[in-house]
Design a protein around this motif. Structure first.
Motif, PDB file in Angstrom:
ATOM      1  N   ASP A 119       0.705  -1.105  -0.134  1.00  0.00           N
ATOM      2  CA  ASP A 119       0.102   0.010   0.089  1.00  0.00           C
ATOM      3  C   ASP A 119       0.725   1.244  -0.059  1.00  0.00           C
ATOM      4  OD1 ASP A 119      -2.382  -1.474   2.338  1.00  0.00           O
ATOM      5  OD2 ASP A 119      -2.122  -1.647   0.115  1.00  0.00           O
ATOM      6  N   GLY A 120       2.112   1.070   0.366  1.00  0.00           N
ATOM      7  CA  GLY A 120       2.941   2.302   0.241  1.00  0.00           C
ATOM      8  C   GLY A 120       3.183   2.870  -0.833  1.00  0.00           C
ATOM      9  N   SER A 121       2.511   3.127  -1.787  1.00  0.00           N
ATOM     10  CA  SER A 121       2.735   3.360  -3.184  1.00  0.00           C
ATOM     11  C   SER A 121       3.167   4.984  -3.403  1.00  0.00           C
ATOM     12  CB  SER A 121       1.267   3.683  -3.897  1.00  0.00           C
ATOM     13  OG  SER A 121       0.312   4.322  -3.503  1.00  0.00           O
ATOM     14  N   ALA A 176       4.635   3.505   6.169  1.00  0.00           N
ATOM     15  CA  ALA A 176       3.344   3.078   6.569  1.00  0.00           C
ATOM     16  C   ALA A 176       3.194   3.216   8.140  1.00  0.00           C
ATOM     17  CB  ALA A 176       3.018   1.692   6.169  1.00  0.00           C
ATOM     18  N   HIS A 202       1.120   1.921  11.469  1.00  0.00           N
ATOM     19  CA  HIS A 202       0.545   0.701  12.036  1.00  0.00           C
ATOM     20  C   HIS A 202       0.522   0.929  13.558  1.00  0.00           C
ATOM     21  CE1 HIS A 202       0.650  -1.878   8.408  1.00  0.00           C
ATOM     22  NE2 HIS A 202       1.951  -1.758   8.621  1.00  0.00           N
ATOM     23  N   ARG A 217       6.682  -1.328   8.047  1.00  0.00           N
ATOM     24  CA  ARG A 217       6.484   0.100   7.855  1.00  0.00           C
ATOM     25  C   ARG A 217       6.558   0.537   6.532  1.00  0.00           C
ATOM     26  NH1 ARG A 217       9.501   1.564  13.731  1.00  0.00           N
ATOM     27  NH2 ARG A 217       8.032   0.720  14.978  1.00  0.00           N
ATOM     28  N   TYR A 265       5.961  -1.275   3.778  1.00  0.00           N
ATOM     29  CA  TYR A 265       4.970  -2.010   2.627  1.00  0.00           C
ATOM     30  C   TYR A 265       3.633  -1.445   3.151  1.00  0.00           C
ATOM     31  CZ  TYR A 265       3.342  -6.056   0.285  1.00  0.00           C
ATOM     32  OH  TYR A 265       2.621  -6.791  -0.641  1.00  0.00           O
ATOM     33  N   GLY A 266       2.940  -1.272   4.287  1.00  0.00           N
ATOM     34  CA  GLY A 266       1.679  -1.086   4.444  1.00  0.00           C
ATOM     35  C   GLY A 266       1.112  -2.473   4.913  1.00  0.00           C
ATOM     36  N   THR A 267      -0.198  -2.751   4.732  1.00  0.00           N
ATOM     37  CA  THR A 267      -0.862  -3.870   5.122  1.00  0.00           C
ATOM     38  C   THR A 267      -0.427  -4.926   4.395  1.00  0.00           C
ATOM     39  OG1 THR A 267      -2.777  -2.485   5.733  1.00  0.00           O
ATOM     40  CG2 THR A 267      -3.184  -4.978   5.613  1.00  0.00           C
TER      41      THR A 267
END
Length: 245
Positions: free
Chosen positions: A17-19, A24, A26, A75, A77-79
């Motif tokens: 998701d970290g486009s 990220a 959490h 952190r 990458y995202g989910t």
């Protein structure tokens, strides 16, 4: 060769998701949950690397370093999704290998001996006009099977560290690539894998995708540990050449 595309997709798409390249966020509870969920991945990678670096770092310390690499991967990458494991594996391995290099894990005497044996193998190759087999190397260089195995493990540990650097440069470090860049990365990795023969592909698959140790790969393929080292070395050299081109 179905796994070739899977290998390429996993590393090229491992950005989640970290486009926008941002870190990220959490919650602490989510981070703890994900760390526990992927802790077995850290243990597998540590077990795999620990067999190749002759106890240069305590196994518990390696696991702690690996967990830090896992946290950084989360952190960035995202989910986590289905491709996160491949992405995290690269970051975990990178964190451990960085620490090994920082601590200069190969003593000078070991490096000198490795270089001496490498020169001996090259001289034997020139003399024979082809790559020597295991028995010819051991006979020509007066090595016991144990000494030859140690030489192969040392050579492979150094090569794996340099190959992982090339992989990390290929997939990027700090920001997610756009669709065109992802496609280029995927194609580069697929091309690199296709440069290998079938047995080399299987070794790379078992080492990088399934995180098996050399001993485990040797048992699956009914080969000696030293022969698996040779195949892995040849495969990584071919892939490095393709990726660096």
């Amino acid at each position: 060769m179905a796994y070739v595309e899977q290998f390429g997709n996993a590393y090229a798409d491992g950005y989640g998701d970290g486009s926008d390249g941002a870190v990220a966020v959490h919650s602490p509870a989510d981070e703890q949950k994900y760390l526990l969920s992927y802790a077995p991945l850290v243990k597998r990678i540590v077990r795999q690397l620990n067999s190749q670096v002759a106890g240069a770092i305590d196994r518990d310390d390696m696991e702690q370093i690996g967990l830090i690499g896992l946290l950084e991967a989360l952190r960035r990458y995202g989910t986590p999704d289905e491709t996160f494991g491949s992405y995290a594996s690269l970051r975990i391995r990178g964190a451990i290998l960085d620490e090994l290099r920082r601590q200069d894990w190969r003593p000078r005497a070991v490096r000198q001996q490795s270089h001496k044996l490498r020169d001996g193998v090259r001289a034997l190759t020139r003399k024979l006009g082809r790559e020597p087999n295991e028995q010819e190397i051991m006979t020509g260089l007066s090595l016991t099977p144990e000494q030859y195995q140690a030489y192969q493990l040392d050579e492979n540990a150094e090569l794996i560290a340099s190959f992982d650097e090339v992989l990390q440069e290929t997939v990027g470090q700090d920001s997610a690539p756009g669709p065109e860049e992802q496609l280029m990365v995927r194609r580069s990795l697929e091309q690199a894998l296709r440069s290998l023969d079938e047995r080399e592909q299987r070794v790379v698959q078992m080492y990088y995708e399934f995180e098996l140790s050399y001993k485990e790969i040797a048992a699956v393929l009914d080969l000696t540990d030293a022969r698996v080292c040779q195949l892995n070395k040849a495969a990584l050299n071919k892939m490095k050449a393709v990726l660096a081109a």
